[in-house]
Design a protein around this motif. Structure first.
Motif, PDB file in Angstrom:
ATOM      1  N   ASP A  16       6.946 -27.800   6.722  1.00 17.67           N
ATOM      2  CA  ASP A  16       5.652 -27.204   7.052  1.00 17.67           C
ATOM      3  C   ASP A  16       5.406 -27.268   8.556  1.00 17.67           C
ATOM      4  OD1 ASP A  16       5.008 -26.485   4.502  1.00 17.67           O
ATOM      5  OD2 ASP A  16       3.912 -28.330   4.052  1.00 17.67           O
ATOM      6  N   ALA A 307       4.585 -10.309  10.072  1.00 13.74           N
ATOM      7  CA  ALA A 307       4.845 -11.204   8.943  1.00 13.74           C
ATOM      8  C   ALA A 307       6.336 -11.461   8.795  1.00 13.74           C
ATOM      9  CB  ALA A 307       4.275 -10.597   7.665  1.00 13.74           C
ATOM     10  N   SER A 310       7.407 -13.650  11.629  1.00 16.09           N
ATOM     11  CA  SER A 310       6.850 -14.986  11.396  1.00 16.09           C
ATOM     12  C   SER A 310       7.684 -15.760  10.384  1.00 16.09           C
ATOM     13  CB  SER A 310       5.408 -14.872  10.894  1.00 16.09           C
ATOM     14  OG  SER A 310       4.567 -14.305  11.871  1.00 16.09           O
ATOM     15  N   LEU A 311       8.081 -15.071   9.318  1.00 14.80           N
ATOM     16  CA  LEU A 311       8.914 -15.725   8.311  1.00 14.80           C
ATOM     17  C   LEU A 311      10.267 -16.126   8.889  1.00 14.80           C
ATOM     18  CD1 LEU A 311       8.029 -13.401   5.327  1.00 14.80           C
ATOM     19  CD2 LEU A 311       7.748 -15.879   5.301  1.00 14.80           C
ATOM     20  N   ASN A 314       9.656 -18.907  11.423  1.00 18.65           N
ATOM     21  CA  ASN A 314       8.809 -19.962  10.861  1.00 18.65           C
ATOM     22  C   ASN A 314       7.574 -20.205  11.716  1.00 18.65           C
ATOM     23  OD1 ASN A 314       8.137 -21.843   8.886  1.00 18.65           O
ATOM     24  ND2 ASN A 314       9.128 -23.534   9.966  1.00 18.65           N
ATOM     25  N   ARG A 316       3.430 -19.027  11.762  1.00 19.71           N
ATOM     26  CA  ARG A 316       2.324 -18.334  11.107  1.00 19.71           C
ATOM     27  C   ARG A 316       1.299 -17.784  12.103  1.00 19.71           C
ATOM     28  NH1 ARG A 316       4.593 -22.457   8.632  1.00 19.71           N
ATOM     29  NH2 ARG A 316       4.796 -22.536   6.365  1.00 19.71           N
ATOM     30  N   LEU A 359       1.683 -15.228   0.726  1.00 22.73           N
ATOM     31  CA  LEU A 359       2.570 -15.726   1.775  1.00 22.73           C
ATOM     32  C   LEU A 359       2.551 -17.253   1.842  1.00 22.73           C
ATOM     33  CD1 LEU A 359       2.059 -13.260   4.771  1.00 22.73           C
ATOM     34  CD2 LEU A 359       4.183 -13.708   3.555  1.00 22.73           C
ATOM     35  N   GLY A 360       1.342 -17.827   1.703  1.00 19.91           N
ATOM     36  CA  GLY A 360       1.241 -19.280   1.751  1.00 19.91           C
ATOM     37  C   GLY A 360       1.993 -19.958   0.622  1.00 19.91           C
ATOM     38  N   TRP A 363       6.056 -19.006   1.023  1.00 14.94           N
ATOM     39  CA  TRP A 363       6.582 -18.974   2.388  1.00 14.94           C
ATOM     40  C   TRP A 363       8.045 -19.430   2.451  1.00 14.94           C
ATOM     41  CZ3 TRP A 363       4.413 -17.132   6.831  1.00 14.94           C
ATOM     42  CH2 TRP A 363       5.033 -17.465   8.037  1.00 14.94           C
ATOM     43  N   ASN A 364       8.327 -20.625   1.944  1.00 16.32           N
ATOM     44  CA  ASN A 364       9.676 -21.163   2.061  1.00 16.32           C
ATOM     45  C   ASN A 364      10.701 -20.461   1.176  1.00 16.32           C
ATOM     46  OD1 ASN A 364       9.409 -23.416   4.060  1.00 16.32           O
ATOM     47  ND2 ASN A 364       7.851 -24.061   2.601  1.00 16.32           N
ATOM     48  N   ARG A 367      11.464 -17.266   3.001  1.00 17.16           N
ATOM     49  CA  ARG A 367      12.259 -17.561   4.198  1.00 17.16           C
ATOM     50  C   ARG A 367      13.716 -17.820   3.833  1.00 17.16           C
ATOM     51  NH1 ARG A 367      12.111 -21.594   7.701  1.00 17.16           N
ATOM     52  NH2 ARG A 367      12.908 -20.154   9.268  1.00 17.16           N
TER      53      ARG A 367
END
Length: 392
Positions: A16, A307, A310-311, A314, A316, A359-360, A363-364, A367
């Motif tokens: 995170d 987005a 950002s992904l 990593n 946000r 997305l939250g 996210w991982n 990614r």
């Protein structure tokens, strides 16, 4: 019998992104005190100015006002030495860095203005005479050249002075206290001063190519953030915090610049200056027209690219900075379907909130999927850090 308790210090997972603007609740508590203290200083300064009984605008009044503003800036610096330098309080540092930067910048600009008036002997009447020759002329290279030919060099370099008045205080703050927010401001100051320097060299070129230059400014800040991230792929040091703020400032600039290019193209035409409303981006997005719909779709495409980036890196911050524009864009698209105002607001919030929550939550996993073709070691891995094996 002694009872042993194990308290989990944080619920954050290894992969995170940590907060670059807050340590803990003590930061909030201290910031409240700093804001109250600074507000008291501001009110007190106003009372001092009133008590002096000086005529507003006169030299003595200006001297007293700038002394008080400079005093507030000095106080912000000294308080920063305690709260930021020794205790590493991030949120109070953001407030203090902002106050110090504004106060110092105002004093520096005022000081240069005093030099122009008392040292270079310039006055308002002389400036007005400079523009007499271009009255009635349409904007163009000839009009700009005529004005520049009559302006003394001390006036021509004013844009650079303004850029330095912003850059120098935040640079001093960053070098002294290593506050990531000040580092982000320093990056902003560097690109601002670069543009202001180009404006001094060839103002016509800068004005005509403003849409393209704005895109380059946003890309420069984004690249700066990526370079800082490369130095800290684990997102563990102040370098990563500085990268966060560079990304945070880059997103709205880049988004606005791309929308500006979509509306009017990469360059302005001299005819655009005859009707400034025709190049007003905010008016175009607020209108109920096909152009507003086109701009809204463009904004969503750009935010979608944000987005994706950002992904991959990593980060946000790019998405967070674009949330307001995303909401406006979704609203413009929904509004084109002739729904009522309440329905437009509801659909906008539902779509925007749904995307952010999705997305939250994912996210991982997302990614990990996107990073499959990217090596997990080497230079690329420093730009696109792998997802941690630990996943809560």
């Amino acid at each position: 019998m002694t009872e042993t308790r194990q308290v989990q210090a944080s619920s954050a997972r290894a992969q995170d992104e940590m907060l670059p603007f807050l340590n803990n609740f003590h930061d909030i508590f201290t910031t409240i005190g700093v804001v109250i203290l600074l507000a008291g200083l501001g009110v007190g300064a106003g009372q001092v100015m009133t008590g002096l009984g000086l005529e507003e605008g006169e030299q003595g009044w200006q001297n007293a006002l700038m002394a008080l503003v400079g005093g507030i800036g000095l106080f912000a610096w000294l308080l920063s030495a305690l709260l930021v330098g020794k205790q590493r309080r991030i949120l109070p540092g953001i407030v203090l860095a902002t106050v110090f930067g504004i106060a110092t910048g105002v004093v520096l600009l005022w000081g240069y203005a005093q030099f122009l008036v008392h040292g270079a002997g310039l006055d308002e009447a002389a400036l007005e005479r400079t523009f007499d020759g271009v009255d009635g002329m349409a904007f163009g290279r000839e009009a700009v050249a005529l004005v520049l030919a009559q302006l003394p060099i001390t006036i021509r370099v004013m844009p650079v002075i303004a850029g330095l008045a912003f850059l120098l205080p935040v640079t001093a703050y960053y070098l002294s206290f290593r506050l990531p927010f000040a580092g982000g401001l320093m990056g902003l100051g560097v690109v601002l001063t670069a543009v202001m320097t180009l404006l001094v060299v060839d103002p016509y070129l800068v004005v005509i190519n403003a849409p393209a230059i704005n895109v380059m400014v946003g890309l420069a800040l984004l690249l700066g953030g990526i370079l800082f991230d490369m130095r800290d792929p684990g997102r563990e040091t102040r370098l990563s915090g500085t990268a966060f703020w560079l990304h945070f400032f880059a997103a709205p600039i880049l988004l606005g610049a791309v929308l500006n290019v979509t509306q009017i193209g990469w360059t302005l035409q001299e005819s655009d200056f005859a009707d400034p409303q025709s190049v007003n981006l905010f008016a175009a997005m607020a209108s109920d027209s096909a152009e507003a719909f086109r701009l809204a779709v463009t904004a969503l495409v750009v935010i979608g690219l944000f987005a994706l980036v950002s992904l991959l890196i990593n980060r946000r911050a790019l998405i967070v900075s674009g949330l307001v524009t995303a909401g406006v864009s979704i609203g413009a698209i929904v509004n084109a379907s002739d729904l009522g105002a309440g329905a437009v607001v509801a659909v906008t919030l539902l779509v925007l909130g749904g995307v952010v929550v999705l997305l939250g939550a994912a996210w991982n996993p997302v990614r990990r999927l996107l990073l499959l073709p990217i090596p997990q070691a080497g230079p690329l891995a420093r730009i696109f850090p792998p997802v941690s094996a630990v996943e809560g």
